[in-house]
Design a protein around this motif. Structure first.
Motif, PDB file in Angstrom:
ATOM      1  N   LEU A  27       0.856  -1.180   0.000  1.00 28.41           N
ATOM      2  CA  LEU A  27       0.000   0.000   0.000  1.00 28.41           C
ATOM      3  C   LEU A  27       0.897   1.238   0.000  1.00 28.41           C
ATOM      4  CD1 LEU A  27      -3.130   0.457   0.290  1.00 28.41           C
ATOM      5  CD2 LEU A  27      -2.685   0.866   2.702  1.00 28.41           C
ATOM      6  N   ILE A  28       0.661   2.162  -0.919  1.00 30.32           N
ATOM      7  CA  ILE A  28       1.550   3.317  -1.032  1.00 30.32           C
ATOM      8  C   ILE A  28       0.826   4.622  -0.701  1.00 30.32           C
ATOM      9  CG2 ILE A  28       3.066   2.248  -2.726  1.00 30.32           C
ATOM     10  CD1 ILE A  28       1.608   3.948  -4.878  1.00 30.32           C
ATOM     11  N   GLY A  29       1.597   5.579  -0.182  1.00 30.37           N
ATOM     12  CA  GLY A  29       1.101   6.929   0.025  1.00 30.37           C
ATOM     13  C   GLY A  29       1.899   7.852  -0.874  1.00 30.37           C
ATOM     14  N   GLY A  30       2.798   8.632  -0.249  1.00 30.74           N
ATOM     15  CA  GLY A  30       3.656   9.499  -1.039  1.00 30.74           C
ATOM     16  C   GLY A  30       4.876   8.793  -1.601  1.00 30.74           C
ATOM     17  N   MET A  31       5.175   7.598  -1.071  1.00 27.75           N
ATOM     18  CA  MET A  31       6.316   6.769  -1.500  1.00 27.75           C
ATOM     19  C   MET A  31       7.678   7.441  -1.278  1.00 27.75           C
ATOM     20  SD  MET A  31       5.283   4.643  -4.910  1.00 27.75           S
ATOM     21  CE  MET A  31       6.887   3.870  -4.880  1.00 27.75           C
ATOM     22  N   THR A  69      -1.974  15.485   2.699  1.00 29.92           N
ATOM     23  CA  THR A  69      -0.535  15.738   2.767  1.00 29.92           C
ATOM     24  C   THR A  69      -0.178  16.572   3.994  1.00 29.92           C
ATOM     25  OG1 THR A  69      -0.606  17.819   1.496  1.00 29.92           O
ATOM     26  CG2 THR A  69      -0.449  15.744   0.239  1.00 29.92           C
ATOM     27  N   LEU A  70       1.098  16.536   4.341  1.00 26.69           N
ATOM     28  CA  LEU A  70       1.570  17.339   5.460  1.00 26.69           C
ATOM     29  C   LEU A  70       1.416  18.834   5.167  1.00 26.69           C
ATOM     30  CD1 LEU A  70       4.787  15.425   6.587  1.00 26.69           C
ATOM     31  CD2 LEU A  70       2.373  14.979   7.117  1.00 26.69           C
ATOM     32  N   ARG A  71       1.491  19.196   3.905  1.00 24.16           N
ATOM     33  CA  ARG A  71       1.283  20.597   3.522  1.00 24.16           C
ATOM     34  C   ARG A  71      -0.151  21.030   3.800  1.00 24.16           C
ATOM     35  NH1 ARG A  71       3.819  25.431   3.199  1.00 24.16           N
ATOM     36  NH2 ARG A  71       3.193  26.629   1.363  1.00 24.16           N
ATOM     37  N   GLN A  72      -1.116  20.153   3.576  1.00 28.15           N
ATOM     38  CA  GLN A  72      -2.507  20.465   3.903  1.00 28.15           C
ATOM     39  C   GLN A  72      -2.681  20.694   5.401  1.00 28.15           C
ATOM     40  OE1 GLN A  72      -3.908  17.039   1.139  1.00 28.15           O
ATOM     41  NE2 GLN A  72      -5.768  18.204   1.569  1.00 28.15           N
ATOM     42  N   GLN A  98       8.230  21.030  -1.099  1.00 25.99           N
ATOM     43  CA  GLN A  98       7.992  19.996  -2.106  1.00 25.99           C
ATOM     44  C   GLN A  98       7.763  18.637  -1.461  1.00 25.99           C
ATOM     45  OE1 GLN A  98      11.159  21.913  -2.650  1.00 25.99           O
ATOM     46  NE2 GLN A  98      11.229  22.316  -4.846  1.00 25.99           N
ATOM     47  N   PHE A  99       8.541  18.344  -0.413  1.00 26.34           N
ATOM     48  CA  PHE A  99       8.384  17.086   0.307  1.00 26.34           C
ATOM     49  C   PHE A  99       7.021  17.035   0.990  1.00 26.34           C
ATOM     50  CE2 PHE A  99       8.800  14.254   3.900  1.00 26.34           C
ATOM     51  CZ  PHE A  99       9.628  13.236   3.471  1.00 26.34           C
ATOM     52  N   ARG A 100       6.652  18.122   1.671  1.00 28.08           N
ATOM     53  CA  ARG A 100       5.383  18.145   2.407  1.00 28.08           C
ATOM     54  C   ARG A 100       4.174  18.121   1.477  1.00 28.08           C
ATOM     55  NH1 ARG A 100       8.422  22.007   5.128  1.00 28.08           N
ATOM     56  NH2 ARG A 100       7.094  23.785   4.568  1.00 28.08           N
ATOM     57  N   ASN A 101       4.358  18.514   0.229  1.00 30.93           N
ATOM     58  CA  ASN A 101       3.273  18.426  -0.748  1.00 30.93           C
ATOM     59  C   ASN A 101       2.987  16.986  -1.167  1.00 30.93           C
ATOM     60  OD1 ASN A 101       2.266  21.024  -1.171  1.00 30.93           O
ATOM     61  ND2 ASN A 101       3.944  21.571  -2.532  1.00 30.93           N
ATOM     62  N   VAL A 102       3.891  16.070  -0.842  1.00 32.14           N
ATOM     63  CA  VAL A 102       3.748  14.671  -1.263  1.00 32.14           C
ATOM     64  C   VAL A 102       3.559  13.729  -0.070  1.00 32.14           C
ATOM     65  CG1 VAL A 102       4.870  12.783  -2.510  1.00 32.14           C
ATOM     66  CG2 VAL A 102       5.140  15.131  -3.311  1.00 32.14           C
ATOM     67  N   ALA A 103       4.298  13.962   1.016  1.00 31.00           N
ATOM     68  CA  ALA A 103       4.220  13.087   2.194  1.00 31.00           C
ATOM     69  C   ALA A 103       2.807  13.098   2.772  1.00 31.00           C
ATOM     70  CB  ALA A 103       5.219  13.549   3.250  1.00 31.00           C
ATOM     71  N   THR A 104       2.292  11.930   3.133  1.00 29.67           N
ATOM     72  CA  THR A 104       0.912  11.813   3.603  1.00 29.67           C
ATOM     73  C   THR A 104       0.823  11.582   5.105  1.00 29.67           C
ATOM     74  OG1 THR A 104       0.851   9.427   3.207  1.00 29.67           O
ATOM     75  CG2 THR A 104       0.158  10.864   1.382  1.00 29.67           C
ATOM     76  N   VAL A 105      -0.322  11.979   5.656  1.00 32.58           N
ATOM     77  CA  VAL A 105      -0.593  11.735   7.070  1.00 32.58           C
ATOM     78  C   VAL A 105      -0.640  10.230   7.342  1.00 32.58           C
ATOM     79  CG1 VAL A 105      -2.322  11.992   8.889  1.00 32.58           C
ATOM     80  CG2 VAL A 105      -1.816  13.912   7.377  1.00 32.58           C
ATOM     81  N   GLY A 106      -1.276   9.482   6.449  1.00 29.05           N
ATOM     82  CA  GLY A 106      -1.369   8.036   6.643  1.00 29.05           C
ATOM     83  C   GLY A 106      -0.011   7.369   6.727  1.00 29.05           C
ATOM     84  N   GLY A 107       0.905   7.763   5.842  1.00 23.20           N
ATOM     85  CA  GLY A 107       2.252   7.202   5.879  1.00 23.20           C
ATOM     86  C   GLY A 107       2.992   7.575   7.142  1.00 23.20           C
TER      87      GLY A 107
END
Length: 257
Positions: A27-31, A69-72, A98-107
């Motif tokens: 299962l993937i999030g921001g990878m 995302t962490l940015r949200q 840029q990282f926070r725009n991709v990294a997810t809360v779930g991950g």
């Protein structure tokens, strides 16, 4: 190098859960962390089509989808108003925009990483996770569970009245934290969460009191005496013990009256 044989953008949580029961699937999030490892995967499972990338706010709670995302989090007006900006402070130092725009809360949450600023913040709050099969359970209980093949659907933060603050120490601006502290006055208690010890965050509680400089120093000493720290490349156990004292004091003094 990370490699996979098949990509599936699922249409339901049940489809995702069924696929995720095979250990060869992922299962993937921001990878962002997965792609840095050496792993061969049969099927990667993408939840991005399930509408779990929104923060829903009601009168009682915030419901944060696993693909948010962490940015949200950083930019959400309601969350930051409720926490006096502590949620923003807990994520704004994580690598870069840029990282926070991709990294997810779930991950961030399901990974249960010791260095997680997100978990450290959530531990101090009245927070829960909603699992597809496991249902809704308190955050502090969830992180103690053995890793399984369930799916984290969302994080829930109750709007329990309180004061919140977040402090961290980093050797360089975008590095992992050497130590992180979230402090809250909630439910008639003072809750102090300390993460990057370097182990996973842990929480202690103290009786609520009027916060003066002396009281904040006493809470720092109290936390340093109860929370174990360790060594790694970012700092020694003794250094982290001193950081607990200092950052807990700063966090408590940062509360709005």
């Amino acid at each position: 190098m990370f490699t996979c044989k098949e990509y599936r953008k699922v249409e339901t949580l049940e489809e995702a859960w069924q696929l995720n029961q095979k250990k060869s699937n992922l299962l993937i999030g921001g990878m962002l962390w997965v792609k840095m490892g050496q792993r061969n995967v049969q099927t990667v499972i993408d939840l991005s089509g399930l509408g779990l990338d929104q923060i829903e706010e009601t009168e009682e709670e915030f419901r944060i989808g696993c693909m948010v995302t962490l940015r949200q989090l950083e930019e959400h007006e309601g969350l930051n108003c409720y926490t006096d900006g502590a949620v923003r402070e807990s994520v704004r130092h994580i690598v870069g925009v840029q990282f926070r725009n991709v990294a997810t809360v779930g991950g961030s949450v399901f990974g249960r990483f010791g260095f997680s600023d997100v978990l450290t913040m959530l531990f101090a709050m009245d927070s829960y996770v909603e699992l597809y099969k496991g249902g809704k359970i308190p955050m502090a209980e969830f992180v103690k569970l053995k890793r399984d093949r369930d799916i984290l659907v969302r994080v829930i933060i109750k709007k329990t009245p309180g004061c919140f603050a977040y402090q961290s120490m980093r050797n360089t601006k975008t590095d992992f934290p050497t130590l992180a502290v979230a402090a809250a006055r909630i439910n008639g208690k003072i809750r102090i969460s300390v993460g990057a010890r370097p182990a996973r965050a842990m929480v202690i509680e103290a009786e609520d009191r009027k916060i003066t400089v002396q009281a904040a120093e006493e809470l720092g000493e109290y936390a340093a005496g109860l929370i174990p720290t360790g060594d790694n490349m970012r700092g020694s156990a003794a250094y982290r013990k001193e950081l607990v004292r200092v950052l807990v004091k700063r966090a408590c003094l940062a509360w709005k009256a």
